[in-house]
Write an enzyme that holds these catalytic residues in place. Structure first.
Site, PDB file in Angstrom:
ATOM      1  CE  LYS A 166      -2.377  -1.334   3.979  1.00  0.00           C
ATOM      2  NZ  LYS A 166      -0.973  -2.713   4.121  1.00  0.00           N
ATOM      3  NE  ARG A 206       6.802  -0.795  10.030  1.00  0.00           N
ATOM      4  CZ  ARG A 206       5.424  -0.480   9.890  1.00  0.00           C
ATOM      5  NH1 ARG A 206       5.561  -0.185   7.749  1.00  0.00           N
ATOM      6  NH2 ARG A 206       4.697  -1.083  10.407  1.00  0.00           N
ATOM      7  NE  ARG A 231       2.678  -4.933  11.339  1.00  0.00           N
ATOM      8  CZ  ARG A 231       3.713  -4.910  10.233  1.00  0.00           C
ATOM      9  NH1 ARG A 231       4.481  -5.351  10.252  1.00  0.00           N
ATOM     10  NH2 ARG A 231       3.414  -3.574   9.337  1.00  0.00           N
TER      11      ARG A 231
HETATM   12  P1  ADP Z   1       2.169  -1.701   3.032  1.00  0.00           P
HETATM   13  O1  ADP Z   1       1.903  -0.237   2.913  1.00  0.00           O
HETATM   14  O2  ADP Z   1       0.909  -2.177   2.483  1.00  0.00           O
HETATM   15  O3  ADP Z   1       3.131  -2.766   4.877  1.00  0.00           O
HETATM   16  P2  ADP Z   1       4.950  -1.825   1.426  1.00  0.00           P
HETATM   17  O4  ADP Z   1       4.485  -0.279   0.730  1.00  0.00           O
HETATM   18  O5  ADP Z   1       5.966  -0.755   2.811  1.00  0.00           O
HETATM   19  O6  ADP Z   1       3.567  -2.325   2.867  1.00  0.00           O
HETATM   20  O7  ADP Z   1       5.445  -2.903   1.462  1.00  0.00           O
HETATM   21  C1  ADP Z   1       5.908  -4.211   1.946  1.00  0.00           C
HETATM   22  C2  ADP Z   1       7.579  -4.060   1.001  1.00  0.00           C
HETATM   23  O8  ADP Z   1       6.944  -4.853   0.622  1.00  0.00           O
HETATM   24  C3  ADP Z   1       8.452  -3.351   0.624  1.00  0.00           C
HETATM   25  O9  ADP Z   1      10.056  -3.689   1.379  1.00  0.00           O
HETATM   26  C4  ADP Z   1       8.551  -2.645  -0.492  1.00  0.00           C
HETATM   27  O10 ADP Z   1       9.088  -2.630  -1.385  1.00  0.00           O
HETATM   28  C5  ADP Z   1       8.096  -4.492  -0.787  1.00  0.00           C
HETATM   29  N1  ADP Z   1       6.789  -4.070  -1.851  1.00  0.00           N
HETATM   30  C6  ADP Z   1       6.213  -3.758  -1.983  1.00  0.00           C
HETATM   31  N2  ADP Z   1       5.308  -3.852  -3.476  1.00  0.00           N
HETATM   32  C7  ADP Z   1       5.807  -4.949  -4.586  1.00  0.00           C
HETATM   33  C8  ADP Z   1       5.826  -5.591  -5.016  1.00  0.00           C
HETATM   34  N3  ADP Z   1       4.541  -5.557  -6.034  1.00  0.00           N
HETATM   35  N4  ADP Z   1       6.357  -6.490  -5.914  1.00  0.00           N
HETATM   36  C9  ADP Z   1       7.816  -7.012  -4.948  1.00  0.00           C
HETATM   37  N5  ADP Z   1       7.472  -6.410  -3.579  1.00  0.00           N
HETATM   38  C10 ADP Z   1       7.010  -5.287  -3.367  1.00  0.00           C
HETATM   39  P1  AMP Z   2       1.308   0.651   9.503  1.00  0.00           P
HETATM   40  O1  AMP Z   2       2.759   1.922   9.210  1.00  0.00           O
HETATM   41  O2  AMP Z   2       0.370   0.903   8.393  1.00  0.00           O
HETATM   42  O3  AMP Z   2       1.914  -1.071   8.657  1.00  0.00           O
HETATM   43  O4  AMP Z   2       1.219   0.880  11.045  1.00  0.00           O
HETATM   44  C1  AMP Z   2       1.656   0.403  11.512  1.00  0.00           C
HETATM   45  C2  AMP Z   2       0.889   0.445  12.704  1.00  0.00           C
HETATM   46  O5  AMP Z   2       0.436   1.938  13.771  1.00  0.00           O
HETATM   47  C3  AMP Z   2       0.282  -0.220  13.938  1.00  0.00           C
HETATM   48  O6  AMP Z   2       0.653  -1.654  14.115  1.00  0.00           O
HETATM   49  C4  AMP Z   2      -0.957   0.688  14.868  1.00  0.00           C
HETATM   50  O7  AMP Z   2      -0.412  -0.122  15.451  1.00  0.00           O
HETATM   51  C5  AMP Z   2      -0.498   1.405  13.777  1.00  0.00           C
HETATM   52  N1  AMP Z   2      -1.855   1.937  12.939  1.00  0.00           N
HETATM   53  C6  AMP Z   2      -1.314   2.818  11.426  1.00  0.00           C
HETATM   54  N2  AMP Z   2      -2.356   3.128  11.032  1.00  0.00           N
HETATM   55  C7  AMP Z   2      -3.988   2.561  12.511  1.00  0.00           C
HETATM   56  C8  AMP Z   2      -5.239   2.491  12.281  1.00  0.00           C
HETATM   57  N3  AMP Z   2      -5.867   3.359  11.305  1.00  0.00           N
HETATM   58  N4  AMP Z   2      -6.011   2.309  13.485  1.00  0.00           N
HETATM   59  C9  AMP Z   2      -4.962   1.819  14.250  1.00  0.00           C
HETATM   60  N5  AMP Z   2      -3.759   1.239  15.128  1.00  0.00           N
HETATM   61  C10 AMP Z   2      -3.311   2.321  13.053  1.00  0.00           C
END
Ligand code: ADP
Ligand code: AMP
Length: 218
Positions: free
Chosen positions: A13, A155, A166
């Site tokens: 995302k 992270r 999660r």
């Molecule tokens: P989210 O925001 O949904 O938690 P991220 O955008 O941070 O996910 O993506 C998670 C990991 O996967 C990151 O290390 C990113 O570089 C990688 N990633 C994202 N989209 C793709 C894809 N389509 N193919 C391979 N790796 C991806």
């Molecule tokens: P993310 O970066 O989206 O993976 O979020 C990291 C962490 O932030 C999550 O595991 C939650 O602890 C908190 N968080 C982010 N967005 C929300 C939300 N909409 N509601 C509750 N907790 C959130």
């Protein structure tokens, strides 16, 4: 334009939100990034959120809804990344957007858990900008220093134990939103195959939102 990105952690995302922001000028509203920024700055909100985030639990709805409500006041449109994550959050957002007469599109990132684990465990981020890399899929620069000079980090909540929790939290608290948004009286729901490459996922999303495809504009 308002767009909601729905899908499990690690679905891609943030990656796609950053591309849409850069190419099409949408404003990424990532609640996760906002909370991490508050933690780095040591604000009250950051201190409050810390224990929930480290455990991989959700921060309480009333806190998150208040944060988003404040942000929305200054934004004519947003790309919601990581919000809403519960039905009460979705209902609150519906109220806020409805009041402003703003329809929205929901993009559902469809990807299995095996791939998600691999993506999260190999993720490296720039803690200042939220820019994401992946050890294998989007390799970070040599020395793991971003182009702005910031050292990349992994992270705490991307460690295998926290990832497991999660994903449980996602299944229990966030997955019900698929049915919520599946109701045609709400926003339009578009399911995207998020197992594809970053470029292919971008093209499908851009098309779903009525933009010219990303590759063609670069
Ligand atoms: P989210 O925001 O949904 O938690 P991220 O955008 O941070 O996910 O993506 C998670 C990991 O996967 C990151 O290390 C990113 O570089 C990688 N990633 C994202 N989209 C793709 C894809 N389509 N193919 C391979 N790796 C991806
Ligand atoms: P993310 O970066 O989206 O993976 O979020 C990291 C962490 O932030 C999550 O595991 C939650 O602890 C908190 N968080 C982010 N967005 C929300 C939300 N909409 N509601 C509750 N907790 C959130």
């Amino acid at each position: 334009m308002d767009v909601i990105f729905l899908g499990p952690p690690g679905a891609g995302k943030g990656t796609q939100a950053q591309i849409l922001e850069k190419i099409h000028g949408l404003h990424q509203l990532s609640t996760g990034d906002m909370l991490r920024k508050n933690r780095m700055e040591g604000t009250e909100l950051g201190k409050l959120a810390q224990s929930y985030m480290d455990r991989g639990d959700l921060v309480p709805d009333d806190i998150i809804i208040a944060v988003v409500e404040k942000e929305l006041e200054r934004l004519p449109g947003a790309l919601f990344d990581g919000f809403p994550r519960t039905v009460p959050q979705a209902e609150a957002l519906d109220k806020l957007l409805h009041r402003k007469n703003r329809p929205y599109t929901v993009i559902l990132f469809d990807v299995g858990e095996h791939l998600i684990r691999e993506r999260l465990i190999g993720r490296w981020v720039n803690p200042k900008t939220g820019r994401v890399f992946h050890e294998r899929f989007s390799p970070p620069p040599d020395g793991k220093i971003d182009t702005d000079g910031t050292p990349l980090i992994q992270r705490e909540d991307d460690k295998p134990e926290a990832v497991r929790h999660r994903l449980d939290v996602y299944r229990k608290q966030t997955e019900p939103l698929i049915a919520y948004y599946g109701d045609a009286r709400r926003g339009r729901l578009v399911k995207v195959d998020a197992t594809e490459s970053v470029e292919n996922v971008s093209k499908v999303i851009a098309h779903a939102l009525g933009f010219q495809d990303v590759a063609a504009t670069q």
